[in-house]
Design a protein around this motif. Structure first.
Motif, PDB file in Angstrom:
ATOM      1  N   GLU A 260       0.845  -1.199   0.000  1.00 25.06           N
ATOM      2  CA  GLU A 260       0.000   0.000   0.000  1.00 25.06           C
ATOM      3  C   GLU A 260       0.875   1.242   0.000  1.00 25.06           C
ATOM      4  O   GLU A 260       1.946   1.264   0.593  1.00 25.06           O
ATOM      5  N   TYR A 261       0.394   2.284  -0.692  1.00 27.34           N
ATOM      6  CA  TYR A 261       1.068   3.578  -0.700  1.00 27.34           C
ATOM      7  C   TYR A 261       0.035   4.656  -0.434  1.00 27.34           C
ATOM      8  O   TYR A 261      -1.000   4.705  -1.097  1.00 27.34           O
ATOM      9  N   GLN A 262       0.306   5.501   0.522  1.00 27.27           N
ATOM     10  CA  GLN A 262      -0.578   6.613   0.845  1.00 27.27           C
ATOM     11  C   GLN A 262       0.151   7.901   0.523  1.00 27.27           C
ATOM     12  O   GLN A 262       1.138   8.236   1.174  1.00 27.27           O
ATOM     13  N   GLY A 263      -0.300   8.606  -0.516  1.00 27.76           N
ATOM     14  CA  GLY A 263       0.264   9.894  -0.870  1.00 27.76           C
ATOM     15  C   GLY A 263      -0.563  11.009  -0.267  1.00 27.76           C
ATOM     16  O   GLY A 263      -1.495  10.782   0.498  1.00 27.76           O
ATOM     17  N   VAL A 264      -0.248  12.223  -0.611  1.00 26.95           N
ATOM     18  CA  VAL A 264      -0.967  13.378  -0.099  1.00 26.95           C
ATOM     19  C   VAL A 264      -2.394  13.406  -0.647  1.00 26.95           C
ATOM     20  O   VAL A 264      -3.338  13.715   0.062  1.00 26.95           O
ATOM     21  N   PHE A 265      -2.555  13.052  -1.934  1.00 29.07           N
ATOM     22  CA  PHE A 265      -3.861  13.156  -2.575  1.00 29.07           C
ATOM     23  C   PHE A 265      -4.467  11.819  -2.974  1.00 29.07           C
ATOM     24  O   PHE A 265      -5.597  11.781  -3.467  1.00 29.07           O
TER      25      PHE A 265
ATOM     26  N   ASN B  27       2.129 -14.720 -12.276  1.00 29.51           N
ATOM     27  CA  ASN B  27       2.389 -14.312 -13.662  1.00 29.51           C
ATOM     28  C   ASN B  27       1.296 -13.419 -14.239  1.00 29.51           C
ATOM     29  O   ASN B  27       1.445 -12.906 -15.337  1.00 29.51           O
ATOM     30  N   ASN B  28       0.196 -13.275 -13.555  1.00 33.83           N
ATOM     31  CA  ASN B  28      -0.907 -12.424 -14.020  1.00 33.83           C
ATOM     32  C   ASN B  28      -0.688 -10.975 -13.595  1.00 33.83           C
ATOM     33  O   ASN B  28       0.174 -10.673 -12.786  1.00 33.83           O
ATOM     34  N   LEU B  29      -1.498 -10.083 -14.144  1.00 37.76           N
ATOM     35  CA  LEU B  29      -1.429  -8.676 -13.736  1.00 37.76           C
ATOM     36  C   LEU B  29      -1.812  -8.557 -12.268  1.00 37.76           C
ATOM     37  O   LEU B  29      -2.669  -9.297 -11.780  1.00 37.76           O
ATOM     38  N   PRO B  30      -1.205  -7.610 -11.549  1.00 44.91           N
ATOM     39  CA  PRO B  30      -1.550  -7.458 -10.136  1.00 44.91           C
ATOM     40  C   PRO B  30      -2.958  -6.884  -9.969  1.00 44.91           C
ATOM     41  O   PRO B  30      -3.476  -6.209 -10.851  1.00 44.91           O
ATOM     42  N   ASN B  31      -3.576  -7.195  -8.837  1.00 48.76           N
ATOM     43  CA  ASN B  31      -4.818  -6.508  -8.477  1.00 48.76           C
ATOM     44  C   ASN B  31      -4.419  -5.132  -7.979  1.00 48.76           C
ATOM     45  O   ASN B  31      -3.468  -4.986  -7.213  1.00 48.76           O
ATOM     46  N   VAL B  32      -5.141  -4.103  -8.430  1.00 47.82           N
ATOM     47  CA  VAL B  32      -4.818  -2.723  -8.082  1.00 47.82           C
ATOM     48  C   VAL B  32      -6.081  -2.013  -7.622  1.00 47.82           C
ATOM     49  O   VAL B  32      -7.139  -2.152  -8.225  1.00 47.82           O
ATOM     50  N   TRP B  33      -5.956  -1.241  -6.551  1.00 52.69           N
ATOM     51  CA  TRP B  33      -7.033  -0.379  -6.073  1.00 52.69           C
ATOM     52  C   TRP B  33      -6.495   1.035  -6.006  1.00 52.69           C
ATOM     53  O   TRP B  33      -5.416   1.281  -5.468  1.00 52.69           O
ATOM     54  N   ARG B  34      -7.238   1.984  -6.551  1.00 53.81           N
ATOM     55  CA  ARG B  34      -6.870   3.403  -6.488  1.00 53.81           C
ATOM     56  C   ARG B  34      -7.945   4.120  -5.690  1.00 53.81           C
ATOM     57  O   ARG B  34      -9.105   4.132  -6.088  1.00 53.81           O
ATOM     58  N   ASN B  35      -7.558   4.671  -4.594  1.00 52.02           N
ATOM     59  CA  ASN B  35      -8.497   5.368  -3.700  1.00 52.02           C
ATOM     60  C   ASN B  35      -9.699   4.501  -3.366  1.00 52.02           C
ATOM     61  O   ASN B  35     -10.834   4.949  -3.354  1.00 52.02           O
TER      62      ASN B  35
END
Length: 72
Positions: free
Chosen positions: A3-8, A18-26
């Motif tokens: 996890e990465y928490q930026g300012v915005f 080997n598959n694409l990663p699961n990604v969550w944005r906000n």
């Protein structure tokens, strides 16, 4: 999971072998079928640089100029 928490914004990645990663944005799941193109913005809006996945084409539109290149 990483996890990465930026300012915005916040991004979470989950490794899938080997598959694409699961990604969550906000907190919203990233659907690769809709956002597979390189340089595409997260909300799908048009960007100045566009290169479709494995298309061999690059298009740049900025400052009233247009550039397009294609490789074989």
């Amino acid at each position: 999971m990483a996890e990465y928490q930026g300012v915005f914004a916040q991004v979470k990645l989950q490794y899938q072998g080997n598959n694409l990663p699961n990604v969550w944005r906000n907190g919203h799941y990233h659907d690769w079928r809709e956002h597979f193109a390189l340089y595409q913005s997260a909300d799908g809006n048009k960007t100045p640089i566009y290169s479709g996945w494995k298309s061999g084409k690059l298009r740049i539109e900025a400052g009233g100029y247009k550039f397009q290149s294609q490789s074989e």
